[in-house]
Design a protein around this motif. Structure first.
Motif, PDB file in Angstrom:
ATOM      1  N   ALA A  42      43.893  77.153 -85.791  1.00 30.73           N
ATOM      2  CA  ALA A  42      44.478  78.203 -84.971  1.00 30.73           C
ATOM      3  C   ALA A  42      43.381  78.919 -84.194  1.00 30.73           C
ATOM      4  O   ALA A  42      42.286  79.127 -84.708  1.00 30.73           O
ATOM      5  CB  ALA A  42      45.235  79.205 -85.833  1.00 30.73           C
TER       6      ALA A  42
ATOM      7  N   CYS B 187      42.785  82.489 -82.442  1.00 34.05           N
ATOM      8  CA  CYS B 187      43.394  83.811 -82.477  1.00 34.05           C
ATOM      9  C   CYS B 187      42.437  84.848 -81.928  1.00 34.05           C
ATOM     10  O   CYS B 187      41.252  84.594 -81.738  1.00 34.05           O
ATOM     11  CB  CYS B 187      43.834  84.168 -83.885  1.00 34.05           C
ATOM     12  SG  CYS B 187      42.498  84.193 -85.073  1.00 34.05           S
TER      13      CYS B 187
ATOM     14  N   PRO C 180      47.806  85.439 -82.858  1.00 38.24           N
ATOM     15  CA  PRO C 180      47.686  83.985 -82.668  1.00 38.24           C
ATOM     16  C   PRO C 180      47.835  83.625 -81.190  1.00 38.24           C
ATOM     17  O   PRO C 180      48.729  84.126 -80.515  1.00 38.24           O
ATOM     18  CB  PRO C 180      48.833  83.426 -83.509  1.00 38.24           C
ATOM     19  CG  PRO C 180      49.840  84.527 -83.590  1.00 38.24           C
ATOM     20  CD  PRO C 180      49.066  85.809 -83.507  1.00 38.24           C
TER      21      PRO C 180
ATOM     22  N   LYS D  22      46.813  80.006 -79.927  1.00 33.02           N
ATOM     23  CA  LYS D  22      47.153  78.572 -79.891  1.00 33.02           C
ATOM     24  C   LYS D  22      47.085  78.012 -81.300  1.00 33.02           C
ATOM     25  O   LYS D  22      46.334  78.515 -82.135  1.00 33.02           O
ATOM     26  CB  LYS D  22      46.150  77.777 -79.039  1.00 33.02           C
ATOM     27  CG  LYS D  22      46.214  78.011 -77.576  1.00 33.02           C
ATOM     28  CD  LYS D  22      45.207  77.115 -76.882  1.00 33.02           C
ATOM     29  CE  LYS D  22      45.160  77.414 -75.391  1.00 33.02           C
ATOM     30  NZ  LYS D  22      44.171  76.594 -74.709  1.00 33.02           N
ATOM     31  N   ILE D  23      47.842  76.950 -81.524  1.00 29.69           N
ATOM     32  CA  ILE D  23      47.723  76.199 -82.779  1.00 29.69           C
ATOM     33  C   ILE D  23      47.489  74.739 -82.451  1.00 29.69           C
ATOM     34  O   ILE D  23      47.860  74.254 -81.376  1.00 29.69           O
ATOM     35  CB  ILE D  23      48.962  76.356 -83.683  1.00 29.69           C
ATOM     36  CG1 ILE D  23      50.217  75.848 -82.982  1.00 29.69           C
ATOM     37  CG2 ILE D  23      49.107  77.791 -84.139  1.00 29.69           C
ATOM     38  CD1 ILE D  23      51.415  75.709 -83.904  1.00 29.69           C
TER      39      ILE D  23
ATOM     40  N   GLU E 122      48.337  70.326 -79.335  1.00 26.08           N
ATOM     41  CA  GLU E 122      48.000  71.736 -79.196  1.00 26.08           C
ATOM     42  C   GLU E 122      49.166  72.466 -78.543  1.00 26.08           C
ATOM     43  O   GLU E 122      49.753  71.972 -77.580  1.00 26.08           O
ATOM     44  CB  GLU E 122      46.747  71.891 -78.337  1.00 26.08           C
ATOM     45  CG  GLU E 122      46.212  73.300 -78.301  1.00 26.08           C
ATOM     46  CD  GLU E 122      44.872  73.385 -77.603  1.00 26.08           C
ATOM     47  OE1 GLU E 122      43.845  73.100 -78.248  1.00 26.08           O
ATOM     48  OE2 GLU E 122      44.870  73.720 -76.412  1.00 26.08           O
TER      49      GLU E 122
ATOM     50  N   CYS F 275      56.774  82.792 -84.346  1.00 26.36           N
ATOM     51  CA  CYS F 275      56.175  82.462 -83.047  1.00 26.36           C
ATOM     52  C   CYS F 275      57.091  81.574 -82.220  1.00 26.36           C
ATOM     53  O   CYS F 275      57.794  80.719 -82.748  1.00 26.36           O
ATOM     54  CB  CYS F 275      54.857  81.725 -83.245  1.00 26.36           C
ATOM     55  SG  CYS F 275      53.635  82.652 -84.166  1.00 26.36           S
TER      56      CYS F 275
ATOM     57  N   LEU G 268      54.195  80.923 -88.788  1.00 28.42           N
ATOM     58  CA  LEU G 268      52.803  80.707 -89.161  1.00 28.42           C
ATOM     59  C   LEU G 268      52.471  81.644 -90.306  1.00 28.42           C
ATOM     60  O   LEU G 268      52.983  82.768 -90.371  1.00 28.42           O
ATOM     61  CB  LEU G 268      51.864  81.003 -87.991  1.00 28.42           C
ATOM     62  CG  LEU G 268      52.025  80.164 -86.733  1.00 28.42           C
ATOM     63  CD1 LEU G 268      51.012  80.614 -85.686  1.00 28.42           C
ATOM     64  CD2 LEU G 268      51.843  78.694 -87.040  1.00 28.42           C
TER      65      LEU G 268
ATOM     66  N   TYR H  20      49.212  83.369 -92.423  1.00 25.27           N
ATOM     67  CA  TYR H  20      47.781  83.656 -92.437  1.00 25.27           C
ATOM     68  C   TYR H  20      47.442  84.313 -93.766  1.00 25.27           C
ATOM     69  O   TYR H  20      47.968  85.382 -94.096  1.00 25.27           O
ATOM     70  CB  TYR H  20      47.395  84.575 -91.279  1.00 25.27           C
ATOM     71  CG  TYR H  20      45.937  84.953 -91.292  1.00 25.27           C
ATOM     72  CD1 TYR H  20      44.973  84.051 -90.866  1.00 25.27           C
ATOM     73  CD2 TYR H  20      45.523  86.192 -91.742  1.00 25.27           C
ATOM     74  CE1 TYR H  20      43.629  84.379 -90.884  1.00 25.27           C
ATOM     75  CE2 TYR H  20      44.183  86.542 -91.767  1.00 25.27           C
ATOM     76  CZ  TYR H  20      43.245  85.631 -91.332  1.00 25.27           C
ATOM     77  OH  TYR H  20      41.921  85.958 -91.361  1.00 25.27           O
TER      78      TYR H  20
ATOM     79  N   TRP I 184      45.082  79.480 -91.860  1.00 23.64           N
ATOM     80  CA  TRP I 184      46.387  79.462 -91.207  1.00 23.64           C
ATOM     81  C   TRP I 184      47.157  78.244 -91.707  1.00 23.64           C
ATOM     82  O   TRP I 184      46.593  77.159 -91.848  1.00 23.64           O
ATOM     83  CB  TRP I 184      46.240  79.347 -89.697  1.00 23.64           C
ATOM     84  CG  TRP I 184      45.734  80.583 -89.036  1.00 23.64           C
ATOM     85  CD1 TRP I 184      44.429  80.933 -88.847  1.00 23.64           C
ATOM     86  CD2 TRP I 184      46.515  81.639 -88.480  1.00 23.64           C
ATOM     87  NE1 TRP I 184      44.355  82.149 -88.200  1.00 23.64           N
ATOM     88  CE2 TRP I 184      45.622  82.595 -87.965  1.00 23.64           C
ATOM     89  CE3 TRP I 184      47.883  81.862 -88.360  1.00 23.64           C
ATOM     90  CZ2 TRP I 184      46.062  83.760 -87.329  1.00 23.64           C
ATOM     91  CZ3 TRP I 184      48.309  83.027 -87.729  1.00 23.64           C
ATOM     92  CH2 TRP I 184      47.405  83.957 -87.227  1.00 23.64           C
TER      93      TRP I 184
END
Length: 99
Positions: free
Chosen positions: A9, A11, A21, A23-24, A35, A67, A80, A82, A89
């Motif tokens: 991730a 962040c 956050p 992008k993952i 992505e 998200c 997600l 954390y 993540w």
């Protein structure tokens, strides 16, 4: 049954201590890294251990983010996780059935 799977991730940490956050990155079933940009998010409020909306047990020390991402031009809501203690993540994924 679902399990938590660690993901990459990207962040932003604000000066107020918030974690946002951006992008993952995760590997799909074909082993290709995908992505996704977080379009929007909200922190799921909680005051104790609970089960998340997608069925995972979440301790009080885990932050849950709802998200919105775009997958193949379709909006999708994901959760997600954390973990404050170790900075990992995770995302929920269905367990593979081997039989």
């Amino acid at each position: 049954m679902k399990q938590k799977v660690p993901i990459d991730a990207i962040c932003q940490h604000t000066k107020d201590g918030e974690i946002i956050p951006i992008k993952i990155r995760l590997t799909d079933d074909d082993g290709v890294c995908q992505e996704y940009k977080i379009q929007n998010f909200r922190i799921v409020p909680k005051e104790k251990d609970l089960f998340s909306p997608d069925g995972l047990f979440v301790s009080q020390s885990t932050r849950v983010y709802e998200c919105k991402i775009i997958v193949f031009q379709r909006e999708r809501i994901i959760y997600l996780y954390y973990r404050d203690g170790d900075g990992i993540w995770c995302i929920a994924k269905n367990e593979e059935k081997n039989y």
